[in-house]
Design an enzyme around this catalytic site. Structure first.
Site, short mmCIF file in Angstrom:
data_model
loop_
_atom_site.label_atom_id
_atom_site.label_comp_id
_atom_site.label_asym_id
_atom_site.label_seq_id
_atom_site.Cartn_x
_atom_site.Cartn_y
_atom_site.Cartn_z
N GLU A 40 0.85 -1.20 0.00
CA GLU A 40 0.00 0.00 0.00
C GLU A 40 0.89 1.25 0.00
O GLU A 40 1.93 1.28 0.66
CB GLU A 40 -0.87 -0.02 1.27
N LYS A 109 -9.37 2.20 -2.04
CA LYS A 109 -9.66 1.72 -0.69
C LYS A 109 -11.03 2.22 -0.24
O LYS A 109 -11.30 3.42 -0.26
CB LYS A 109 -8.57 2.23 0.24
N CYS A 150 -5.55 -2.94 2.57
CA CYS A 150 -5.27 -2.87 4.01
C CYS A 150 -6.51 -2.93 4.90
O CYS A 150 -7.07 -3.99 5.07
CB CYS A 150 -4.40 -1.66 4.31
N1 LIG Z 1 -3.13 1.27 6.26
C1 LIG Z 1 -4.09 0.68 6.91
O1 LIG Z 1 -5.24 0.61 6.48
C2 LIG Z 1 -3.71 0.08 8.23
C3 LIG Z 1 -4.71 -0.93 8.72
C4 LIG Z 1 -4.30 -1.52 10.01
O2 LIG Z 1 -3.19 -1.34 10.49
C5 LIG Z 1 -5.29 -2.32 10.73
O3 LIG Z 1 -4.98 -2.66 11.87
O4 LIG Z 1 -6.35 -2.62 10.20
#
Ligand SMILES: NC(=O)CCC(=O)C(=O)O
Length: 266
Positions: A40, A109, A150
Site C-alpha cells: 500500500e 480503498k 489494508c
Molecule cells: N493502512 C491501513 O489501512 C492500516 C490498517 C491496520 O493497520 C489495521 O490494523 O487494520
C-alpha cells in the site's frame, strides 16, 4: 502459481521508491514470479502530510512505470497503491496490470483507516483521502482474483462477496503498524482465507524507523485451509512463493462452506 512479495522500504524520495520497485519486480520475475505484489502507498510515506504532494492523476508517472514493469517482465503486477488525485479529491488507489502492461483492474480503498488506539497508533486517513465505493475481481489464466487495500481486510463481508464473484485468491496491498500488526495481521489473513476457502496475499512495506508511521512488514500468504504458507519479517525483502491453487477446489469439495450458506430466516 508463483507470487512475488515485494516488501519495499518506503522513503520520502518518490524516485528512489519507484527505482527500487522496478528493481524488485525484475528480481521477482527472474525468480519465476507470475504475479508480483507491491505494498500500500509504495511511492510515498504513509503519512497524511505527504499524500497530496505525492499524488498523481491516473495515467501519471507511477501508473506508466507500473505498466512498463509489468510488460518488461511479463508478469501480472498488483501495483500496491498510490495517492491518486481525481476531480480535486484524493483516493488511495491500486492498479493491476497484465503481462502485456494493460490495466485490468483498479481498486480505491473503501474503508479508510481512521483509528485512535490508546497507547498505540492514531491515524485518520479520511483527513486526506475519500473512500472508494466498490470491490471486484479480475481474470487471469489461473482464475479470478479479488482485491482490497489494508483496512478493507477487516470487513469480512466484502471478501465473501468477492468469493461469490468467483475469487480463488485475493490480494491485499497493506501497511499494518506496530500496534495492530502483532495483534491482528496474521489472524485476519488466516481468517479471511479460512472463511472463504481461498488464498490471501498481503504485502506490507518494510519497517522504516525514519518515517512517522512504523509499518509492520510481515508480508504473508495464507491458504484455503487457514494456514500460513509463508510470512516475511520486518526488513526489506523480495521473495517468490509457489502456491498450489488446486487446493482451493480440493478444500471446497472436502469441506463445503462455499455455496452452502443458508439464509438466516429469523
Ligand atoms: N493502512 C491501513 O489501512 C492500516 C490498517 C491496520 O493497520 C489495521 O490494523 O487494520
Amino acid at each position: 502459481m508463483k507470487i512475488g512479495l515485494v516488501q519495499l522500504m518506503v522513503t520520502d524520495d518518490k524516485e528512489k521508491n519507484l527505482r527500487k520497485a522496478e528493481k524488485f519486480v525484475r528480481i521477482a520475475a527472474e525468480d519465476g514470479a507470475d504475479m508480483v505484489v507491491l505494498p500500500e502507498i509504495f511511492n510515498c510515506p504513509y503519512d497524511n502530510a505527504y499524500f497530496r504532494d505525492f499524488a498523481e492523476e491516473k495515467f501519471g508517472e507511477t501508473w506508466q512505470r507500473l505498466s512498463r514493469m509489468a510488460s518488461d517482465n511479463k508478469v501480472y503486477l498488483v501495483g500496491g497503491s498510490i495517492p491518486v488525485l481525481n476531480c480535486g479529491k484524493l483516493f488511495n488507489t491500486g492498479y493491476v496490470f497484465n503481462r502485456q502492461g494493460d490495466e485490468i483492474h483498479e481498486h480505491s480503498k473503501v474503508h479508510l483507516f481512521d483509528v485512535n488506539i490508546e497507547g498505540g497508533v492514531r491515524f485518520m486517513e479520511s483527513e486526506t483521502f475519500s473512500p472508494g465505493t466498490t470491490f471486484g475481481v479480475f481474470d487471469t489464466e489461473f482464475g479470478k482474483i479479488g482485491m482490497g487495500i489494508c483496512f478493507d481486510i477487516r470487513f469480512s463481508e466484502e471478501w465473501l462477496k468477492m468469493e461469490e464473484m468467483g475469487a480463488i485468491m485475493c490480494v491485499v496491498p497493506a501497511a499494518f503498524n506496530m500496534t495492530t500488526g502483532p495483534a491482528h495481521w496474521e489472524l485476519t489473513f488466516r481468517g479471511r482465507a479460512l472463511d472463504n476457502e481461498m488464498f490471501m496475499v498481503g504485502v506490507g512495506p518494510a519497517r522504516n524507523m525514519d518515517m512517522s508511521y512504523h509499518a509492520y512488514g510481515h508480508s504473508i500468504i495464507t491458504s484455503p485451509w487457514g494456514e500460513v504458507v509463508d510470512q516475511l519479517g520486518f526488513d526489506e525483502e523480495v521473495k517468490v512463493v509457489d502456491i498450489d491453487l488446486s487446493l482451493v477446489k480440493k478444500i471446497r469439495d472436502q469441506l463445503p462452506i462455499v455455496n452452502k450458506r443458508r439464509e438466516n430466516e429469523g
